[in-house]
Design an enzyme around this catalytic site. Structure first.
Site, PDB file in Angstrom:
ATOM      1  CB  SER A 146       4.941  -9.457   4.465  1.00 19.11           C
ATOM      2  OG  SER A 146       5.934  -8.527   4.102  1.00 19.11           O
ATOM      3  CG  ASN A 196      -2.849  -9.689   8.081  1.00 19.09           C
ATOM      4  OD1 ASN A 196      -3.889  -9.546   7.410  1.00 19.09           O
ATOM      5  ND2 ASN A 196      -2.095  -8.662   8.439  1.00 19.09           N
ATOM      6  CG  ASP A 223       0.660  -5.366  10.511  1.00 17.99           C
ATOM      7  OD1 ASP A 223      -0.143  -6.261  10.212  1.00 17.99           O
ATOM      8  OD2 ASP A 223       0.395  -4.160  10.418  1.00 17.99           O
ATOM      9  CG  HIS A 254       1.336  -5.395   6.534  1.00 17.46           C
ATOM     10  ND1 HIS A 254       0.352  -4.601   7.100  1.00 17.46           N
ATOM     11  CD2 HIS A 254       2.448  -4.624   6.477  1.00 17.46           C
ATOM     12  CE1 HIS A 254       0.857  -3.416   7.373  1.00 17.46           C
ATOM     13  NE2 HIS A 254       2.125  -3.407   7.009  1.00 17.46           N
TER      14      HIS A 254
HETATM   15  C1  GRF Z   1      -4.739  -5.409   0.722  1.00 15.61           C
HETATM   16  O1  GRF Z   1      -3.921  -4.416   0.191  1.00 15.61           O
HETATM   17  C2  GRF Z   1      -4.055  -6.085   1.877  1.00 15.61           C
HETATM   18  O2  GRF Z   1      -2.665  -6.159   1.745  1.00 15.61           O
HETATM   19  C3  GRF Z   1      -4.395  -5.199   3.049  1.00 15.61           C
HETATM   20  O3  GRF Z   1      -5.715  -4.757   2.790  1.00 15.61           O
HETATM   21  C4  GRF Z   1      -5.969  -4.796   1.391  1.00 15.61           C
HETATM   22  C5  GRF Z   1      -7.187  -5.644   1.217  1.00 15.61           C
HETATM   23  O4  GRF Z   1      -7.672  -5.642  -0.095  1.00 15.61           O
HETATM   24  N1  GRF Z   1      -4.253  -5.912   4.296  1.00 15.61           N
HETATM   25  P1  GRF Z   1      -8.760  -6.699  -0.546  1.00 15.61           P
HETATM   26  O5  GRF Z   1      -9.959  -6.526   0.380  1.00 15.61           O
HETATM   27  O6  GRF Z   1      -8.161  -8.056  -0.402  1.00 15.61           O
HETATM   28  O7  GRF Z   1      -9.092  -6.353  -1.957  1.00 15.61           O
END
Ligand code: GRF
Length: 202
Positions: A139, A110, A148, A112
């Protein structure tokens, strides 16, 4: 080179998904995208995935009410039918049950928007600003049962300026995420072997 079969799970915009899809166009990239799965039928990312000729699927969590595991079982069936080896969560906004996480243990990552272990959960930028932090970042980590909390694979950082708001920080961090995620996913893939699936009857 045998490429691992990748599923990307999204809920919305899909810009990180697109960064990964772009990276997979490189012949030497260790994973190939097989499926983009969304829990929302109107996720913008679904349209983007189609332009990369990747199969898309929606499993709408709302149709399962409070039955989280039933929703995940449907996703799991789609993922195993597609013979997926590795899952990248990219803005996938559902908390996964221990059952699903265990099924994909060591095969799911994932991204984050914080320098984990700082600021798990939501509103990461607001919390970093409020704490007076001088830096924040993003991260990519293994997905474990605690949200997370899984081991960090890679991180990148940016400075927090005195004038930054949660919005400007998110905006400045996004291209950094796009650069990090494909690199970290390739690092994760090196630690994974293809999943064993029973031979299919044709
Ligand atoms: C990103 O900021 C990611 O870090 C978080 O959710 C957002 C997703 O954006 N988990 P996208 O859909 O990839 O544009």
């Amino acid at each position: 080179m045998t490429k691992l079969r990748l599923a990307i799970l999204i809920s919305g915009r899909g810009s990180n998904m697109e960064a990964i899809l772009k990276a997979t166009q490189d012949a030497d990239y260790p994973v190939k995208p097989v499926l983009v799965l969304s829990n929302k039928p109107n996720a913008q990312g679904l349209e983007i995935a189609k332009t990369y000729s990747v199969e898309t699927l929606t499993v709408d969590h709302r149709t399962f009410g409070k039955e989280r595991e039933a929703f995940e079982r449907e996703m799991h069936v789609a993922l195993t039918n597609a013979r997926i080896d590795i899952i990248a969560l990219a803005g996938f906004m559902r908390v996964l049950t221990p059952w699903f996480v265990r099924e994909w243990s060591g095969r799911m990552v994932n991204i984050h928007p914080s320098l984990l272990p700082k600021y798990t959960g939501l509103d990461t930028h607001q919390r970093a600003i409020r704490a007076g932090d001088t830096h924040t970042g993003c991260s990519v980590h293994w997905v474990t049962e605690d949200v997370d909390e899984g081991g960090v694979i890679a991180q990148d950082r940016i400075e927090i300026k005195p004038t930054d708001t949660a919005e400007t920080l998110a905006q400045r961090l996004l291209p950094v995420e796009h650069n990090l995620y494909p690199r970290a996913l390739a690092m994760a893939a090196k630690q994974i072997t293809p999943r064993i699936y029973a031979a299919q009857n044709c």
